[in-house]
Write a protein that holds these residues in place. Structure first.
Motif, PDB file in Angstrom:
ATOM      1  N   PRO A  15      -5.678  -3.617  -7.329  1.00 17.05           N
ATOM      2  CA  PRO A  15      -6.330  -3.720  -6.005  1.00 17.05           C
ATOM      3  C   PRO A  15      -5.332  -3.919  -4.866  1.00 17.05           C
ATOM      4  O   PRO A  15      -5.546  -3.406  -3.754  1.00 17.05           O
ATOM      5  N   THR A  16      -4.238  -4.633  -5.129  1.00 13.55           N
ATOM      6  CA  THR A  16      -3.242  -4.873  -4.078  1.00 13.55           C
ATOM      7  C   THR A  16      -2.430  -3.605  -3.808  1.00 13.55           C
ATOM      8  O   THR A  16      -2.138  -3.290  -2.644  1.00 13.55           O
ATOM      9  N   GLU A  22      -3.460   2.203   1.202  1.00 13.22           N
ATOM     10  CA  GLU A  22      -4.489   2.459   2.227  1.00 13.22           C
ATOM     11  C   GLU A  22      -4.040   1.970   3.610  1.00 13.22           C
ATOM     12  O   GLU A  22      -4.458   2.498   4.633  1.00 13.22           O
ATOM     13  N   ALA A  23      -3.192   0.949   3.635  1.00 10.89           N
ATOM     14  CA  ALA A  23      -2.692   0.434   4.912  1.00 10.89           C
ATOM     15  C   ALA A  23      -1.509   1.269   5.410  1.00 10.89           C
ATOM     16  O   ALA A  23      -1.284   1.395   6.617  1.00 10.89           O
ATOM     17  N   VAL A  45      -1.458  12.826  -1.284  1.00 14.23           N
ATOM     18  CA  VAL A  45      -0.202  12.074  -1.177  1.00 14.23           C
ATOM     19  C   VAL A  45      -0.462  10.598  -1.487  1.00 14.23           C
ATOM     20  O   VAL A  45       0.315   9.940  -2.176  1.00 14.23           O
ATOM     21  N   MET A  46      -1.575  10.088  -0.995  1.00 12.92           N
ATOM     22  CA  MET A  46      -1.928   8.684  -1.261  1.00 12.92           C
ATOM     23  C   MET A  46      -2.091   8.436  -2.758  1.00 12.92           C
ATOM     24  O   MET A  46      -1.648   7.416  -3.283  1.00 12.92           O
ATOM     25  N   GLU A  47      -2.722   9.369  -3.442  1.00 13.59           N
ATOM     26  CA  GLU A  47      -2.928   9.195  -4.885  1.00 13.59           C
ATOM     27  C   GLU A  47      -1.600   9.189  -5.628  1.00 13.59           C
ATOM     28  O   GLU A  47      -1.381   8.380  -6.529  1.00 13.59           O
ATOM     29  N   ALA A  96       2.357  -2.498   6.399  1.00 16.85           N
ATOM     30  CA  ALA A  96       1.397  -2.344   5.290  1.00 16.85           C
ATOM     31  C   ALA A  96       1.513  -3.511   4.300  1.00 16.85           C
ATOM     32  O   ALA A  96       0.507  -3.985   3.767  1.00 16.85           O
ATOM     33  N   LEU A  97       2.742  -3.983   4.077  1.00 18.79           N
ATOM     34  CA  LEU A  97       2.932  -5.165   3.205  1.00 18.79           C
ATOM     35  C   LEU A  97       2.218  -6.371   3.812  1.00 18.79           C
ATOM     36  O   LEU A  97       1.584  -7.154   3.091  1.00 18.79           O
ATOM     37  N   ASN A  98       2.304  -6.511   5.127  1.00 17.60           N
ATOM     38  CA  ASN A  98       1.556  -7.586   5.804  1.00 17.60           C
ATOM     39  C   ASN A  98       0.056  -7.420   5.571  1.00 17.60           C
ATOM     40  O   ASN A  98      -0.629  -8.369   5.182  1.00 17.60           O
ATOM     41  N   ASP A  99      -0.438  -6.216   5.825  1.00 14.75           N
ATOM     42  CA  ASP A  99      -1.889  -5.971   5.687  1.00 14.75           C
ATOM     43  C   ASP A  99      -2.373  -6.236   4.263  1.00 14.75           C
ATOM     44  O   ASP A  99      -3.509  -6.663   4.061  1.00 14.75           O
TER      45      ASP A  99
END
Ligand code: HEM
Length: 137
Positions: A15-16, A22-23, A45-47, A96-99
């Protein structure tokens, strides 16, 4: 013992990693230096990135099972990756790491590896690749 857990497990697993991806890509798609080199349909690309980051962080080897050895530098050669594009990629990843709520020592460890990977991907000098200037005669 905590130190025997992989980074993947330490950040909370699938999930993380999903949240991180996604972020990340909406930021990439908004970034003026990155937008022009990514396809409009970002889902595939996301996958791939979800599968790659899962194994990069010590989770199951989802990417290699499907696509073989990552050879990421070679796979990036068709795209002009300048030092400023690498920094832009890292800036999007930092946010994105923050999100995704990835913090503390494990974040520092992951960040250091991503910085190295991003610099390794640079394949084009600054003045040739960003497409901002017209060639002069
Ligand atoms: C340094 C700046 C970077 C830029 C500008 C960049 C850009 C790109 C682009 C344009 C694609 C291809 C999209 C398409 O399929 O059309 C791609 C694919 C990919 N990138 Fe990057 N990338 C960078 C760094 C990284 C890093 C550091 C990683 C890993 C930690 C990474 C992992 C991937 C993966 C796994 C793919 C999919 C490869 C495949 O086709 O199987 N990228 N990247």
């Amino acid at each position: 013992m905590e130190s025997s857990l992989s980074p993947y497990e330490q950040i909370g697993g699938a999930p993380t990693v999903r949240k991180l991806v996604e972020a990340f890509y909406p930021r990439v798609q908004r970034h003026p230096l990155l937008k022009p080199i990514f396809p409009e349909d970002i889902r595939p690309v996301m996958e791939k990135q979800y599968k790659f980051l899962t194994q990069f962080l010590g989770g199951p080897p989802l990417y290699s099972r499907e696509y073989g050895h990552p050879m990421l530098r070679a796979r990036h050669l068709p795209f002009p990756i300048t030092p400023s594009r690498a920094n832009a990629w890292l800036a999007c990843m930092h946010e994105a790491l923050n999100d995704a709520g990835i913090t503390g020592e494990i974040r520092e460890h992951i960040w250091a590896r991503l910085v190295m990977a991003a610099h390794h991907m640079v394949n084009t000098p600054e003045d040739e690749g960003n497409g901002e200037k017209e060639p002069e005669n």
